[in-house]
Design a protein around this motif. Structure first.
Motif, PDB file in Angstrom:
ATOM      1  N   TYR A  95      17.323  -4.037   1.935  1.00 40.64           N
ATOM      2  CA  TYR A  95      16.320  -3.742   2.960  1.00 40.64           C
ATOM      3  C   TYR A  95      15.125  -3.001   2.362  1.00 40.64           C
ATOM      4  O   TYR A  95      13.979  -3.283   2.719  1.00 40.64           O
ATOM      5  N   GLN A  96      15.380  -2.073   1.442  1.00 37.40           N
ATOM      6  CA  GLN A  96      14.283  -1.350   0.803  1.00 37.40           C
ATOM      7  C   GLN A  96      13.420  -2.302  -0.031  1.00 37.40           C
ATOM      8  O   GLN A  96      12.190  -2.203  -0.029  1.00 37.40           O
ATOM      9  N   ASP A  97      14.046  -3.242  -0.744  1.00 35.10           N
ATOM     10  CA  ASP A  97      13.285  -4.246  -1.496  1.00 35.10           C
ATOM     11  C   ASP A  97      12.455  -5.108  -0.547  1.00 35.10           C
ATOM     12  O   ASP A  97      11.310  -5.446  -0.839  1.00 35.10           O
ATOM     13  N   TYR A  98      13.033  -5.446   0.595  1.00 38.68           N
ATOM     14  CA  TYR A  98      12.304  -6.236   1.591  1.00 38.68           C
ATOM     15  C   TYR A  98      11.074  -5.488   2.092  1.00 38.68           C
ATOM     16  O   TYR A  98      10.007  -6.083   2.264  1.00 38.68           O
ATOM     17  N   GLN A  99      11.209  -4.183   2.325  1.00 40.77           N
ATOM     18  CA  GLN A  99      10.076  -3.388   2.792  1.00 40.77           C
ATOM     19  C   GLN A  99       8.940  -3.396   1.766  1.00 40.77           C
ATOM     20  O   GLN A  99       7.771  -3.544   2.122  1.00 40.77           O
ATOM     21  N   VAL A 100       9.273  -3.227   0.490  1.00 30.87           N
ATOM     22  CA  VAL A 100       8.245  -3.227  -0.554  1.00 30.87           C
ATOM     23  C   VAL A 100       7.579  -4.595  -0.626  1.00 30.87           C
ATOM     24  O   VAL A 100       6.350  -4.700  -0.692  1.00 30.87           O
ATOM     25  N   ARG A 101       8.392  -5.678  -0.597  1.00 28.52           N
ATOM     26  CA  ARG A 101       7.820  -7.029  -0.650  1.00 28.52           C
ATOM     27  C   ARG A 101       6.889  -7.282   0.527  1.00 28.52           C
ATOM     28  O   ARG A 101       5.833  -7.897   0.361  1.00 28.52           O
ATOM     29  N   SER A 102       7.250  -6.807   1.705  1.00 28.93           N
ATOM     30  CA  SER A 102       6.390  -7.061   2.864  1.00 28.93           C
ATOM     31  C   SER A 102       5.084  -6.281   2.765  1.00 28.93           C
ATOM     32  O   SER A 102       4.026  -6.796   3.125  1.00 28.93           O
ATOM     33  N   ARG A 103       5.124  -5.048   2.252  1.00 28.48           N
ATOM     34  CA  ARG A 103       3.880  -4.285   2.090  1.00 28.48           C
ATOM     35  C   ARG A 103       2.991  -4.910   1.025  1.00 28.48           C
ATOM     36  O   ARG A 103       1.769  -4.985   1.193  1.00 28.48           O
TER      37      ARG A 103
ATOM     38  N   ASP B 121      -0.830  -6.646   1.538  1.00 32.88           N
ATOM     39  CA  ASP B 121      -1.979  -6.235   0.730  1.00 32.88           C
ATOM     40  C   ASP B 121      -2.542  -7.387  -0.092  1.00 32.88           C
ATOM     41  O   ASP B 121      -3.733  -7.403  -0.407  1.00 32.88           O
ATOM     42  N   ILE B 122      -1.717  -8.347  -0.438  1.00 30.38           N
ATOM     43  CA  ILE B 122      -2.185  -9.492  -1.207  1.00 30.38           C
ATOM     44  C   ILE B 122      -3.187 -10.302  -0.385  1.00 30.38           C
ATOM     45  O   ILE B 122      -4.087 -10.926  -0.937  1.00 30.38           O
ATOM     46  N   ASP B 123      -3.066 -10.261   0.934  1.00 31.86           N
ATOM     47  CA  ASP B 123      -4.057 -10.936   1.774  1.00 31.86           C
ATOM     48  C   ASP B 123      -5.452 -10.365   1.518  1.00 31.86           C
ATOM     49  O   ASP B 123      -6.435 -11.110   1.496  1.00 31.86           O
TER      50      ASP B 123
ATOM     51  N   THR C 247       1.834   4.545  -6.578  1.00 39.08           N
ATOM     52  CA  THR C 247       3.280   4.755  -6.615  1.00 39.08           C
ATOM     53  C   THR C 247       3.716   5.915  -5.725  1.00 39.08           C
ATOM     54  O   THR C 247       4.910   6.086  -5.503  1.00 39.08           O
ATOM     55  N   ASN C 248       2.773   6.704  -5.217  1.00 40.95           N
ATOM     56  CA  ASN C 248       3.146   7.711  -4.218  1.00 40.95           C
ATOM     57  C   ASN C 248       3.460   7.040  -2.889  1.00 40.95           C
ATOM     58  O   ASN C 248       4.321   7.506  -2.151  1.00 40.95           O
ATOM     59  N   GLN C 249       2.760   5.956  -2.588  1.00 43.15           N
ATOM     60  CA  GLN C 249       3.010   5.207  -1.358  1.00 43.15           C
ATOM     61  C   GLN C 249       4.197   4.255  -1.510  1.00 43.15           C
ATOM     62  O   GLN C 249       4.931   4.032  -0.559  1.00 43.15           O
ATOM     63  N   LEU C 250       4.355   3.672  -2.683  1.00 47.83           N
ATOM     64  CA  LEU C 250       5.443   2.732  -2.967  1.00 47.83           C
ATOM     65  C   LEU C 250       6.186   3.187  -4.219  1.00 47.83           C
ATOM     66  O   LEU C 250       5.999   2.657  -5.308  1.00 47.83           O
ATOM     67  N   PRO C 251       7.064   4.191  -4.092  1.00 47.32           N
ATOM     68  CA  PRO C 251       7.724   4.752  -5.283  1.00 47.32           C
ATOM     69  C   PRO C 251       8.648   3.768  -6.001  1.00 47.32           C
ATOM     70  O   PRO C 251       8.952   3.962  -7.165  1.00 47.32           O
ATOM     71  N   GLN C 252       9.078   2.702  -5.339  1.00 39.03           N
ATOM     72  CA  GLN C 252       9.958   1.735  -5.996  1.00 39.03           C
ATOM     73  C   GLN C 252       9.244   1.019  -7.134  1.00 39.03           C
ATOM     74  O   GLN C 252       9.893   0.498  -8.039  1.00 39.03           O
ATOM     75  N   LEU C 253       7.915   0.996  -7.121  1.00 39.62           N
ATOM     76  CA  LEU C 253       7.169   0.293  -8.166  1.00 39.62           C
ATOM     77  C   LEU C 253       7.046   1.111  -9.452  1.00 39.62           C
ATOM     78  O   LEU C 253       6.806   0.546 -10.513  1.00 39.62           O
TER      79      LEU C 253
ATOM     80  N   GLY D 195      -0.043  -9.025 -14.745  1.00 43.24           N
ATOM     81  CA  GLY D 195       0.439  -7.722 -14.300  1.00 43.24           C
ATOM     82  C   GLY D 195       1.875  -7.473 -14.695  1.00 43.24           C
ATOM     83  O   GLY D 195       2.546  -8.329 -15.270  1.00 43.24           O
ATOM     84  N   ASN D 196       2.350  -6.291 -14.367  1.00 41.42           N
ATOM     85  CA  ASN D 196       3.703  -5.925 -14.771  1.00 41.42           C
ATOM     86  C   ASN D 196       4.649  -5.711 -13.598  1.00 41.42           C
ATOM     87  O   ASN D 196       5.730  -5.167 -13.768  1.00 41.42           O
ATOM     88  N   MET D 197       4.261  -6.121 -12.400  1.00 39.62           N
ATOM     89  CA  MET D 197       5.127  -5.961 -11.231  1.00 39.62           C
ATOM     90  C   MET D 197       6.339  -6.877 -11.352  1.00 39.62           C
ATOM     91  O   MET D 197       6.199  -8.047 -11.711  1.00 39.62           O
ATOM     92  N   PRO D 198       7.539  -6.361 -11.062  1.00 37.69           N
ATOM     93  CA  PRO D 198       8.740  -7.207 -11.128  1.00 37.69           C
ATOM     94  C   PRO D 198       8.657  -8.373 -10.139  1.00 37.69           C
ATOM     95  O   PRO D 198       8.064  -8.252  -9.069  1.00 37.69           O
ATOM     96  N   ASP D 199       9.258  -9.490 -10.498  1.00 40.68           N
ATOM     97  CA  ASP D 199       9.218 -10.680  -9.653  1.00 40.68           C
ATOM     98  C   ASP D 199       9.819 -10.450  -8.274  1.00 40.68           C
ATOM     99  O   ASP D 199       9.392 -11.084  -7.309  1.00 40.68           O
ATOM    100  N   LYS D 200      10.800  -9.574  -8.169  1.00 40.00           N
ATOM    101  CA  LYS D 200      11.437  -9.388  -6.863  1.00 40.00           C
ATOM    102  C   LYS D 200      10.490  -8.766  -5.838  1.00 40.00           C
ATOM    103  O   LYS D 200      10.733  -8.873  -4.645  1.00 40.00           O
ATOM    104  N   TYR D 201       9.404  -8.130  -6.283  1.00 40.20           N
ATOM    105  CA  TYR D 201       8.433  -7.544  -5.359  1.00 40.20           C
ATOM    106  C   TYR D 201       7.188  -8.412  -5.180  1.00 40.20           C
ATOM    107  O   TYR D 201       6.407  -8.185  -4.278  1.00 40.20           O
ATOM    108  N   ARG D 202       6.984  -9.380  -6.036  1.00 38.35           N
ATOM    109  CA  ARG D 202       5.783 -10.226  -5.966  1.00 38.35           C
ATOM    110  C   ARG D 202       5.889 -11.182  -4.786  1.00 38.35           C
ATOM    111  O   ARG D 202       6.974 -11.654  -4.451  1.00 38.35           O
ATOM    112  N   PRO D 203       4.738 -11.524  -4.200  1.00 38.87           N
ATOM    113  CA  PRO D 203       4.764 -12.580  -3.192  1.00 38.87           C
ATOM    114  C   PRO D 203       5.089 -13.917  -3.845  1.00 38.87           C
ATOM    115  O   PRO D 203       4.944 -14.081  -5.056  1.00 38.87           O
TER     116      PRO D 203
END
Length: 156
Positions: free
Chosen positions: A43-51, A55-57, A113-119, A144-152
């Motif tokens: 669920y936490q991963d889902y929240q990060v992916r949705s945020r 923002d990607i929009d 990373t203060n708003q999205l500490p999982q990153l 970029g260096n964002m993990p695939d599980k968080y990328r759109p």
């Protein structure tokens, strides 16, 4: 004189005890802990992916504005304001525009990373452009260096 039990006092078959046994209670606690152990990180991963997807929009709007400016003027804008994008500030990321290697333009999305500490230290997405027939085409799959599980999905 001894009496034989009457039907009112004899309960056959015996009544089931009310409540739960200790084994049933432990089994229920085990199932609840197992579900929360697996479900909470997902669920936490889902929240990060949705945020990130929301923002990607904004980043896609920026790439569209830059592409329009490029097709109209034949050059890249010096800043977002030149491309007609006045307010691109969001609460959890910043956009940067520049050149990068062989690419015509790059758009870097850096998440707070203060708003999205999982990153943590893996908080950037890089949109790279290439020119084809006078148009800018954007790609963010390997930037970029964002993990695939968080990328759109469009950036995996």
């Amino acid at each position: 004189m001894l009496r034989s039990p009457t039907p009112k006092t004899l309960h056959w078959p015996p009544r089931k005890l009310l409540g739960m046994t200790l084994i049933e209670l432990l089994l229920a606690l085990f199932v609840i802990s197992l579900v929360s152990m697996v479900g909470l990180p997902a669920y936490q991963d889902y929240q990060v992916r949705s945020r990130v997807a929301q923002d990607i929009d904004v980043a896609h709007a920026a790439t569209a504005g830059i592409a329009e400016y490029f097709s109209a003027h034949g050059a890249l804008p010096q800043n977002f304001r030149d491309a007609g994008m006045v307010d691109l500030e969001a609460s959890n990321f910043r956009l940067y525009l520049g050149g990068y290697g062989d690419y015509r333009a790059t758009l870097v999305v850096v998440y707070d990373t203060n708003q999205l500490p999982q990153l943590r230290d893996k908080n950037t997405l890089l949109f790279k452009s290439s020119e084809r027939n006078g148009e800018l085409l954007w790609d963010c799959q390997d930037g970029g260096n964002m993990p695939d599980k968080y990328r759109p999905e469009s950036c995996r």
